[in-house]
Design a protein around this motif. Sequence first.
Motif, short mmCIF file in Angstrom:
data_model
loop_
_atom_site.label_atom_id
_atom_site.label_comp_id
_atom_site.label_asym_id
_atom_site.label_seq_id
_atom_site.Cartn_x
_atom_site.Cartn_y
_atom_site.Cartn_z
N GLU A 137 -16.60 60.33 41.02
CA GLU A 137 -15.77 60.00 42.18
C GLU A 137 -14.31 59.97 41.75
N LEU A 138 -13.42 60.22 42.69
CA LEU A 138 -12.00 60.23 42.41
C LEU A 138 -11.28 59.24 43.31
N ASP A 139 -10.60 58.28 42.68
CA ASP A 139 -9.80 57.31 43.42
C ASP A 139 -8.33 57.75 43.40
N GLN A 140 -7.66 57.50 44.50
CA GLN A 140 -6.23 57.84 44.58
C GLN A 140 -5.40 56.64 44.17
N VAL A 141 -4.38 56.91 43.37
CA VAL A 141 -3.47 55.86 42.90
C VAL A 141 -2.05 56.27 43.29
N ASN A 142 -1.38 55.40 44.04
CA ASN A 142 0.02 55.61 44.42
C ASN A 142 0.87 54.61 43.68
N VAL A 143 1.90 55.09 43.02
CA VAL A 143 2.83 54.23 42.28
C VAL A 143 4.22 54.41 42.87
N PHE A 144 4.81 53.31 43.36
CA PHE A 144 6.17 53.31 43.90
C PHE A 144 7.07 52.57 42.92
N MET A 145 8.21 53.12 42.63
CA MET A 145 9.24 52.40 41.89
C MET A 145 10.47 52.34 42.80
N VAL A 146 10.76 51.14 43.26
CA VAL A 146 11.85 50.92 44.21
C VAL A 146 12.99 50.26 43.44
N GLY A 147 14.06 51.01 43.27
CA GLY A 147 15.17 50.48 42.49
C GLY A 147 14.78 50.34 41.03
N GLU A 148 15.31 49.34 40.36
CA GLU A 148 15.08 49.14 38.94
C GLU A 148 14.25 47.89 38.65
N ARG A 149 13.75 47.23 39.69
CA ARG A 149 13.03 45.99 39.40
C ARG A 149 11.79 45.77 40.27
N VAL A 150 11.39 46.75 41.06
CA VAL A 150 10.21 46.61 41.90
C VAL A 150 9.27 47.78 41.67
N VAL A 151 8.02 47.46 41.40
CA VAL A 151 6.96 48.47 41.27
C VAL A 151 5.83 48.09 42.19
N ILE A 152 5.36 49.06 42.96
CA ILE A 152 4.24 48.85 43.87
C ILE A 152 3.14 49.84 43.50
N SER A 153 1.94 49.35 43.33
CA SER A 153 0.81 50.22 43.03
C SER A 153 -0.27 50.02 44.09
N VAL A 154 -0.88 51.14 44.49
CA VAL A 154 -1.96 51.12 45.47
C VAL A 154 -3.14 51.90 44.87
N HIS A 155 -4.25 51.24 44.68
CA HIS A 155 -5.45 51.86 44.10
C HIS A 155 -6.55 51.84 45.15
N SER A 156 -7.08 53.02 45.48
CA SER A 156 -8.03 53.11 46.59
C SER A 156 -9.45 52.69 46.23
N GLY A 157 -9.74 52.49 44.94
CA GLY A 157 -11.10 52.15 44.53
C GLY A 157 -11.44 50.69 44.75
N GLU A 158 -12.65 50.33 44.35
CA GLU A 158 -13.12 48.95 44.52
C GLU A 158 -12.72 48.05 43.38
N HIS A 159 -12.50 48.61 42.19
CA HIS A 159 -12.22 47.79 41.01
C HIS A 159 -10.82 48.08 40.48
N ASP A 160 -10.14 47.02 40.11
CA ASP A 160 -8.77 47.10 39.62
C ASP A 160 -8.77 47.53 38.15
N PRO A 161 -8.17 48.70 37.82
CA PRO A 161 -8.15 49.13 36.41
C PRO A 161 -6.94 48.63 35.63
N PHE A 162 -6.08 47.82 36.26
CA PHE A 162 -4.81 47.47 35.65
C PHE A 162 -4.81 46.08 35.01
N ALA A 163 -5.97 45.47 34.88
CA ALA A 163 -6.03 44.16 34.21
C ALA A 163 -5.51 44.22 32.78
N PRO A 164 -5.80 45.28 31.99
CA PRO A 164 -5.23 45.32 30.62
C PRO A 164 -3.71 45.31 30.60
N ILE A 165 -3.07 45.87 31.62
CA ILE A 165 -1.60 45.86 31.64
C ILE A 165 -1.08 44.44 31.81
#
Length: 360
Positions: free
Chosen positions: A125-153
């Motif tokens: 299966e393929l999940d879509q990941v959208n990463v927004f960088m707004v300015g120099e201090r805001v990051v927005i991530s959107v992951h379409s799957g059920e499980h969050d892969p960003f816990a290690p970060i």
Amino acid sequence: MTRLFEKTYLKPGAAPGHGAHASEHPHTGDATVSAWHYHHEQLSELDAQRTLRDGAGAHAGGLVWLHLQGTPSSQQLHAMGEAFGLHPLALEDVRHQGQRPKVDFFEGQLVAILRQPRHHNGSVELDQVNVFMVGERVVISVHSGEHDPFAPIRERMRSANRNFNRLGAAYLAYALMDTVIDQAFPVLEHISGRLETLEETVLDQPDRNTLNQIHILRRELLVLRRQLWPTRDVIARLMRDDLEPFTPELFPYLRDAHDHTIQIMDLLESYREMAATLIEAYMSAINQRSNDVMRVLTIIATIFIPLTFLVGIYGMNFDNPDSPWSMPELYTYYGYPVVWLVMLSVVAGMLYFFRRRGWL
């Protein structure tokens, strides 16, 4: 089975950015929202709903990371767009899944779309990941799957990793994209195991189910190649374009991610060739099995040809005792066992001849 085509489209003729407005779509469920603030090597959790609604203005200094897990509803997209000033076209790409990996630049914004492969119920299966960088201090991530892969970060941010503090939002955006890219390696490792298993099956006991499994695997590799190949161009463009947040100091990390994309594509191409070779090996094994069967049947038929000739001759029963052309063996005392001895000798002689020629 992995779908070759899964992108959702707007109605032809709809205005660009149509899918970003809450009033134009029914409420379909909300994504899970989380938010964190990183400042002076300290990571603290924020009120996610308030951050989604009000933006990051209340937090001076440091980084604000907003993460949405799952497919956001139109209401959430609308609120996020209003709070952070996101472009409607970027929000539309979040709403409509199945996007090709790409990177877009708007005024003061960077938007990257990646595809993360994972195994689910024996298929890819393929999940879509959208990463927004707004300015120099805001990051927005959107992951379409059920499980969050960003816990290690988040664990790396809690462990006083100085790169997040020194390089800011650009390093966080890189870390998110690098994590998504690396998710392909476990999937490819699993595919490698399936290829080895199929190769053993093809050589030992090929059947129609084996052929079906090979075709499914080739289909998955085709989908992975189509969705992961553009990822290399995304990372290359981040290194090539003159972007203020992505300074030369960040380029070694981007080159490392780019190298990972090249490794992934090399593995994919190798596995595709192996899958194609497996089909050829399967056809060869089936043909060899058919040849073996035909050889055995031919040997049996060949053995019975002279035996059929003998019994056919003696089955004619021309037994007139006054004719000089009658069969003299018909009234021989040991005729019957002699005929059997002759036929067995013929069979033994032919089997010996076949073995000497390597046909048995």
